[in-house]
Write an enzyme that holds these catalytic residues in place. Sequence first.
Site, PDB file in Angstrom:
ATOM      1  N   ALA A 267       0.827  -1.204   0.000  1.00  0.00           N
ATOM      2  CA  ALA A 267       0.000   0.000   0.000  1.00  0.00           C
ATOM      3  C   ALA A 267       0.861   1.254   0.000  1.00  0.00           C
ATOM      4  CB  ALA A 267      -0.894   0.004   1.232  1.00  0.00           C
TER       5      ALA A 267
ATOM      6  N   HIS B 293      -4.495 -24.466  46.223  1.00  0.00           N
ATOM      7  CA  HIS B 293      -3.307 -25.209  46.630  1.00  0.00           C
ATOM      8  C   HIS B 293      -3.350 -26.602  46.021  1.00  0.00           C
ATOM      9  CE1 HIS B 293      -0.014 -26.560  49.154  1.00  0.00           C
ATOM     10  NE2 HIS B 293      -0.721 -27.650  49.406  1.00  0.00           N
TER      11      HIS B 293
HETATM   12  C1  LIG Z   1      11.422 -12.813  17.187  1.00  0.00           C
HETATM   13  C2  LIG Z   1      10.301 -11.988  17.769  1.00  0.00           C
HETATM   14  C3  LIG Z   1       9.574 -12.462  18.841  1.00  0.00           C
HETATM   15  C4  LIG Z   1       8.527 -11.727  19.374  1.00  0.00           C
HETATM   16  N1  LIG Z   1       7.835 -12.234  20.426  1.00  0.00           N
HETATM   17  C5  LIG Z   1       6.815 -11.517  20.956  1.00  0.00           C
HETATM   18  C6  LIG Z   1       6.053 -12.034  22.036  1.00  0.00           C
HETATM   19  O1  LIG Z   1       6.287 -13.160  22.496  1.00  0.00           O
HETATM   20  N2  LIG Z   1       5.040 -11.280  22.534  1.00  0.00           N
HETATM   21  C7  LIG Z   1       4.745 -10.042  22.036  1.00  0.00           C
HETATM   22  O2  LIG Z   1       3.823  -9.403  22.522  1.00  0.00           O
HETATM   23  N3  LIG Z   1       5.448  -9.528  21.007  1.00  0.00           N
HETATM   24  C8  LIG Z   1       6.466 -10.240  20.463  1.00  0.00           C
HETATM   25  N4  LIG Z   1       7.163  -9.714  19.403  1.00  0.00           N
HETATM   26  C9  LIG Z   1       6.791  -8.365  18.911  1.00  0.00           C
HETATM   27  C10 LIG Z   1       5.567  -8.411  18.006  1.00  0.00           C
HETATM   28  O3  LIG Z   1       5.797  -9.304  16.936  1.00  0.00           O
HETATM   29  C11 LIG Z   1       5.257  -7.019  17.475  1.00  0.00           C
HETATM   30  O4  LIG Z   1       5.163  -6.121  18.543  1.00  0.00           O
HETATM   31  C12 LIG Z   1       3.964  -6.976  16.693  1.00  0.00           C
HETATM   32  O5  LIG Z   1       3.988  -7.868  15.610  1.00  0.00           O
HETATM   33  C13 LIG Z   1       3.682  -5.560  16.190  1.00  0.00           C
HETATM   34  O6  LIG Z   1       2.457  -5.518  15.520  1.00  0.00           O
HETATM   35  P1  LIG Z   1       2.158  -4.434  14.409  1.00  0.00           P
HETATM   36  O7  LIG Z   1       0.787  -4.735  13.920  1.00  0.00           O
HETATM   37  O8  LIG Z   1       2.453  -3.089  14.919  1.00  0.00           O
HETATM   38  O9  LIG Z   1       3.218  -4.683  13.251  1.00  0.00           O
HETATM   39  P2  LIG Z   1       3.706  -6.037  12.414  1.00  0.00           P
HETATM   40  O10 LIG Z   1       3.307  -7.198  13.158  1.00  0.00           O
HETATM   41  O11 LIG Z   1       5.107  -5.767  12.124  1.00  0.00           O
HETATM   42  O12 LIG Z   1       2.795  -5.935  11.136  1.00  0.00           O
HETATM   43  C14 LIG Z   1       2.941  -4.959  10.175  1.00  0.00           C
HETATM   44  C15 LIG Z   1       2.488  -5.524   8.851  1.00  0.00           C
HETATM   45  O13 LIG Z   1       2.434  -4.464   7.888  1.00  0.00           O
HETATM   46  C16 LIG Z   1       2.845  -4.951   6.647  1.00  0.00           C
HETATM   47  N5  LIG Z   1       3.257  -3.795   5.837  1.00  0.00           N
HETATM   48  C17 LIG Z   1       4.278  -2.943   6.081  1.00  0.00           C
HETATM   49  N6  LIG Z   1       4.304  -1.975   5.143  1.00  0.00           N
HETATM   50  C18 LIG Z   1       3.281  -2.223   4.293  1.00  0.00           C
HETATM   51  C19 LIG Z   1       2.793  -1.583   3.121  1.00  0.00           C
HETATM   52  N7  LIG Z   1       3.353  -0.461   2.642  1.00  0.00           N
HETATM   53  N8  LIG Z   1       1.739  -2.124   2.490  1.00  0.00           N
HETATM   54  C20 LIG Z   1       1.151  -3.258   2.960  1.00  0.00           C
HETATM   55  N9  LIG Z   1       1.568  -3.882   4.066  1.00  0.00           N
HETATM   56  C21 LIG Z   1       2.614  -3.384   4.727  1.00  0.00           C
HETATM   57  C22 LIG Z   1       3.962  -5.895   6.981  1.00  0.00           C
HETATM   58  O14 LIG Z   1       4.160  -6.826   5.944  1.00  0.00           O
HETATM   59  C23 LIG Z   1       3.440  -6.548   8.267  1.00  0.00           C
HETATM   60  O15 LIG Z   1       2.736  -7.737   7.974  1.00  0.00           O
HETATM   61  C24 LIG Z   1       8.203 -10.456  18.824  1.00  0.00           C
HETATM   62  C25 LIG Z   1       8.919  -9.970  17.741  1.00  0.00           C
HETATM   63  C26 LIG Z   1       9.952 -10.723  17.199  1.00  0.00           C
HETATM   64  C27 LIG Z   1      10.703 -10.190  16.032  1.00  0.00           C
END
Ligand SMILES: Cc1cc2nc3c(=O)[nH]c(=O)nc-3n(C[C@H](O)[C@H](O)[C@H](O)COP(=O)(O)OP(=O)(O)OC[C@H]3O[C@@H](n4cnc5c(N)ncnc54)[C@H](O)[C@@H]3O)c2cc1C
Lengths: 451, 107
Positions: free
Chosen positions: A112, A430
């Site tokens: 997007a 418990h």
């Molecule tokens: C190894 C690892 C382990 C983790 N473990 C945990 C955990 O145990 N518990 C926890 O709470 N959090 C955990 N996290 C953190 C968690 O994954 C993130 O905080 C969370 O995914 C953030 O959500 P979000 O929706 O902000 O972004 P994201 O999950 O990063 O999603 C963003 C989405 O936007 C899409 N996107 C980006 N730009 C565009 C565009 N221009 N057009 C269309 N699509 C686009 C991307 O492809 C992606 O799918 C972990 C992270 C990692 C890396």
Amino acid sequence: MYDAVVIGAGPAGYVSAIKMAHLGLKVAVVEKEHAGGTCTNKGCIPTKALLVSSHMYHEAKNKAKRLGVNVQGVSYDFKAIRSHMQRAINTSRKGVEYLFKKNGIDYVKAEARIEKPGVVRAGDQTLQTRAILIATGSKPTIFPPFDQVEGIWTSDDVFKAEALPESILIVGGGVIGVEMGAFMGMLGAEVHIVEIMDHILPGEDQDIADVVKKSLTAIGVKIYESSKVTKVEKRGEAFVATIETPKETFDLRVSRVLLSVGRRPNIGEDVKELGIAVEKGIVTDDHLRTSVEGIYAAGDVRAKIMLAHVGFHEGIVVAYNIKGQEKKVDLSVVPSVIYTSPEVSSVGIREKDMDGERHGVAKFPVAASGRAAAMGEREGFAKVIYEKDTGRVVGFSMVGPFASELVMEAAVAIKHGLTVEQLASTIHPHPTISETLLGAFEQAEGKAIHL
Amino acid sequence: MRKVVDGKIWVEVAEPVLVGVTKDFLEEIGDVTYVGFQKSAGDTVNKGDVIVSLETVKAAEEVVCPVSGKIVEVNKDLENDPEKLNEDPESVWLVKIEAAKEELESL
Ligand SMILES: Cc1cc2nc3c(=O)[nH]c(=O)nc-3n(C[C@H](O)[C@H](O)[C@H](O)COP(=O)(O)OP(=O)(O)OC[C@H]3O[C@@H](n4cnc5c(N)ncnc54)[C@H](O)[C@@H]3O)c2cc1C
């Protein structure tokens, strides 16, 4: 004409879209990779799936015998571990797609780009909308000298690995580094973790980190604290890194290097061109509105607390605001969990940040719990921080069995202003590890019965 | 000829018999994320035996064998690609069975 177009189907975006559909809004979600975002595909879900396998292997090898269970010829199959992980990812990903379908949300698989407020370009489609939510998430940070060397891993690469590395240097002893180290260490890889701060898991208290450190050390993981990697080079198939510890500087040869030093928000050129205010992440007010009218931001892209459940909360706040029912973001009580063995969890104020005048701290050991004895677990404790004059709980940390699940008792207490007396006078079942929390509350009141 | 059992399972009466799940059933249980075969080719099965477990986005469902007989083949492709089943449940079979005529007639 949509009421809202959500960019990114990660925790913030997909939850917001579903909530908006529940509120009767017409919504489209645009995602360039996979539904579920980082969390489902390269974060929370795959790491936890991997850790379940490695933990079971570790327990079968090291604990079963003590419990009277003889298991011969314990081994693991990395390919099968990966298929278990992939199955967990698929279930989670399909689950999100299913909820889109069920709630009548248009799901567009494309990259997007915001053309202007009210207009989003998604592949060859142009979507007209009243409001836009930027939930584009984050990606791993890579900086010098690591960006100059080919083949350095980030967490994304671990999930693609065909085999367990023989040896690995993990740069960064935060949550991701430590969870990855635990996974590979339990499976028998030679793991080295370098942390620049004075202890691993620098977000947590030292005493909590020490228990995790002890358990990692017990499986052979080498930990270097107050240390840094000053140089890294590829030599043939291997990497040679120079590590500076407070005591010495030495070269380490490993088959892999994993960089886990944090994540940075995914902020596209469109955001910059539109003049949306950006500092570390996209800047919003507490209604999650960006500086440009009609455009909201939620989740990791704000670079506040990068956790999936924070994204869930923020996504819901945005949904209400787009609907016109005002709601403010509230990150005052955010539980966090680390899935090591033993597990770590905390919420509210940490002991290291407490105010010695106003706050008290009480601890209770896991080893004093009957359930822990039955489980053959001795390590860990629960710790409560409370206001001395009111008895209100303001912080909680725990390291021990089921810490991930037990943190919610404290989260509810902090969020709703409950006191240690109220919690201590609530009957705890418990034998359970929840009695460790009870012990800490009693200790805060004066004296724990079972200590 | 096709028969439907409980609205959930379809049985294509042929030689061998093909067994699958209906579109209605999948709509009720949600998209399938994993197909786990509980029987293999060559196994003898009785009517009512669990032949397949379906994990979906919101449930775990068991598919029981609508007829007794011998499994000729299981659709192993679905283990790696459950999406095929979601796309077209009415034509994607789960197992092929050599079944007794009488039981088929009484379905
Ligand atoms: C190894 C690892 C382990 C983790 N473990 C945990 C955990 O145990 N518990 C926890 O709470 N959090 C955990 N996290 C953190 C968690 O994954 C993130 O905080 C969370 O995914 C953030 O959500 P979000 O929706 O902000 O972004 P994201 O999950 O990063 O999603 C963003 C989405 O936007 C899409 N996107 C980006 N730009 C565009 C565009 N221009 N057009 C269309 N699509 C686009 C991307 O492809 C992606 O799918 C972990 C992270 C990692 C890396």
